[in-house]
Every structure is written in C-alpha cells, then in structure tokens.
Enzyme design. Structure first.
Site, PDB file in Angstrom:
ATOM      1  N   GLY A  43       0.778  -1.238   0.000  1.00 46.40           N
ATOM      2  CA  GLY A  43       0.000   0.000   0.000  1.00 46.40           C
ATOM      3  C   GLY A  43       0.807   1.283   0.000  1.00 46.40           C
ATOM      4  N   SER A  44       2.057   1.238  -0.497  1.00 47.39           N
ATOM      5  CA  SER A  44       2.817   2.498  -0.497  1.00 47.39           C
ATOM      6  C   SER A  44       2.277   3.469  -1.558  1.00 47.39           C
ATOM      7  CB  SER A  44       4.313   2.240  -0.695  1.00 47.39           C
ATOM      8  OG  SER A  44       4.582   1.785  -1.990  1.00 47.39           O
TER       9      SER A  44
ATOM     10  N   MET B  94      -3.249  -7.674  -7.495  1.00 44.93           N
ATOM     11  CA  MET B  94      -2.615  -8.807  -8.166  1.00 44.93           C
ATOM     12  C   MET B  94      -3.602  -9.668  -8.960  1.00 44.93           C
ATOM     13  SD  MET B  94       0.418  -8.155  -7.401  1.00 44.93           S
ATOM     14  CE  MET B  94       1.391  -9.596  -7.794  1.00 44.93           C
TER      15      MET B  94
ATOM     16  N   ASN C 266      -3.781   1.917 -13.753  1.00 45.63           N
ATOM     17  CA  ASN C 266      -2.864   1.003 -13.062  1.00 45.63           C
ATOM     18  C   ASN C 266      -1.472   1.601 -13.094  1.00 45.63           C
ATOM     19  OD1 ASN C 266      -1.926  -1.429 -11.824  1.00 45.63           O
ATOM     20  ND2 ASN C 266      -1.165  -2.124 -13.808  1.00 45.63           N
TER      21      ASN C 266
ATOM     22  N   HIS D 238       2.595   0.402 -13.088  1.00 46.10           N
ATOM     23  CA  HIS D 238       3.427  -0.781 -13.344  1.00 46.10           C
ATOM     24  C   HIS D 238       4.901  -0.377 -13.254  1.00 46.10           C
ATOM     25  CE1 HIS D 238       4.425  -4.715 -14.909  1.00 46.10           C
ATOM     26  NE2 HIS D 238       5.307  -4.121 -15.684  1.00 46.10           N
TER      27      HIS D 238
HETATM   28  C1  GRF Z   1       4.230  -1.399  -7.145  1.00 46.86           C
HETATM   29  O1  GRF Z   1       5.559  -1.636  -7.498  1.00 46.86           O
HETATM   30  C2  GRF Z   1       3.359  -1.287  -8.367  1.00 46.86           C
HETATM   31  O2  GRF Z   1       4.013  -0.722  -9.461  1.00 46.86           O
HETATM   32  C3  GRF Z   1       3.029  -2.733  -8.665  1.00 46.86           C
HETATM   33  O3  GRF Z   1       2.852  -3.313  -7.401  1.00 46.86           O
HETATM   34  C4  GRF Z   1       3.611  -2.596  -6.429  1.00 46.86           C
HETATM   35  C5  GRF Z   1       2.658  -2.172  -5.351  1.00 46.86           C
HETATM   36  O4  GRF Z   1       3.332  -1.576  -4.277  1.00 46.86           O
HETATM   37  N1  GRF Z   1       1.878  -2.829  -9.534  1.00 46.86           N
HETATM   38  P1  GRF Z   1       2.523  -0.881  -3.093  1.00 46.86           P
HETATM   39  O5  GRF Z   1       1.544  -1.936  -2.552  1.00 46.86           O
HETATM   40  O6  GRF Z   1       1.777   0.289  -3.659  1.00 46.86           O
HETATM   41  O7  GRF Z   1       3.541  -0.494  -2.079  1.00 46.86           O
END
Ligand code: GRF
Length: 208
Positions: free
Chosen positions: A12-13, A90, A107, A109
């Site tokens: 969740g960052s 995911m 999204n 990525h």
């Molecule tokens: C990030 O690297 C994003 O690009 C990918 O999954 C990761 C999620 O990280 N799709 P966070 O949960 O937002 O910290």
C-alpha cells in the site's frame, strides 16, 4: 470532485503516496472513497484504517470471477467512486469493472511498458541489462499491462545497482507519477484518441 477507489493486494505504499498528495493539497479536489483488497491481511487495509479511510476486504473465494467484479463495482458505487486506481492489485480485472468505469480505471506498473509486463518487472529489466527502466501509469483494459499508456517516469540503472536499489528508486518514482496522473485527470488534461493519450495544455508538475 474526484472520488478515488483504490484496489490493492499488499503493502500500500502507492495508496499512501496518493493519500499524502491529497493531504498536501497537490491534488486539490479529490478524496479516497474506499480501499478494497482481495487479501485480508494486506497492510494496505491497516494503513487505510489508520488514515480513517473506508476499507473493505472482498473475499475472492466467495464469488465467480464475473460476480467478484460486480460486487466490487457495487462497493465502489456505494462510495460514489468515479476513478479507480489499481495499486499493486494482483489480479487481471474483468469486464464488469471496466464497463462500469469506462476510461476511468488506472494502473501503475514498475517498468517502461510495453517492456517487461507482468510479475517482477524490476527484476526482468535488471536481468535483461537495460540501462533505463522506470514506471508507467496506464489505462486498464482486459489484458495484462496492455492498456493505453498515460505517463512514464524513467529511472536509470546505475552501474553498481543491486536489484533492491533499483526497485527502491522505481518505487520512489511511482510515488511521484501516480499523483501526477491523478492530477492530470482532475484538471481534465487527458484525452484518449484510440491508443494514444493526448495531454492538453499540460502545465502540471510532478509533486516535489
Ligand atoms: C508497485 O511496485 C506497483 O508498481 C506494482 O505493485 C507494487 C505495489 O506496491 N503494480 P505498493 O503496494 O503500492 O507499495
């Protein structure tokens, strides 16, 4: 007013970065309406709770795929969401969600798409040996990381980088890029022409 629904499966960052950019008034006319996760133990749910943002675990084992997304749509609509941001969600999203929010599902990525789609994109780029990688925010379609690209931020691979070093720098870039794109949408600066995303009189800067 943009009301954001975040779909996330883990840490969740990116949720935190978006939340902070609203708190700091970088995105001035938006709020997060709900955080939804397919993982009961995801840290993002705890982070949403601490931030006092409505959150919901939607158990994927209780529904078939179509019904799962119909249920998610009903939660998003209940919270009056008008922009859906996948942030480490995911799963490949399905039609009921895309049809309910046409051109309003984003999204992030961790590579420069169309290079290195799918899982472990940072490792794919690192192992391939590219000198430049980065992150991409794109509209979501039914494919895996295939929707129209909105914006990208380049991250150079340094000579003595380890994979964790590179991953950390890409994540830092993600935390700038996602709020930036949401701000572009808030300010009506994006137009979709086929696969091309046109930016109209774009004077928006990345957050500091
Ligand atoms: C990030 O690297 C994003 O690009 C990918 O999954 C990761 C999620 O990280 N799709 P966070 O949960 O937002 O910290």
């Amino acid at each position: 007013m943009i009301i954001i629904g975040i779909l996330a499966s883990g840490r969740g960052s990116n949720f935190e970065a978006i939340h902070e950019s609203i708190l700091k008034n970088y995105i001035s006319s938006a709020r997060i309406g709900v955080v939804i996760s397919d993982n009961e133990n995801a840290s993002v749910l705890k982070k949403a709770e601490i931030a006092n943002i409505p959150f919901r675990y939607v158990d994927p084992t209780l529904f078939n795929r179509t019904r799962y997304y119909e249920h998610i749509v009903s939660v998003l609509k209940e919270r009056r969401v008008n922009l859906v941001c996948l942030a480490g969600f995911m799963r490949i999203v399905k039609k009921p969600l895309l049809d309910a929010f046409p051109d309003r599902v984003l999204n992030i990525h961790p590579s420069l798409l169309p290079a290195f789609p799918g899982l472990d994109a940072q490792k794919q780029a690192f192992d391939y040996g590219v000198p430049l990688t980065g992150c991409t925010v794109h509209f979501v379609d039914e494919g895996m990381d295939t929707g129209p690209v909105i914006a990208q931020k380049v991250v150079p691979v340094k000579m003595y980088d380890t994979l964790p070093d590179l991953t950390t720098r890409i994540l830092y870039a993600e935390h700038k890029l996602y709020p930036y794109v949401i701000k572009l949408i808030e300010q009506n600066k994006l137009k979709l022409k086929g696969r091309r995303v046109i930016q109209i009189e774009n004077d928006v800067k990345l957050p500091g």
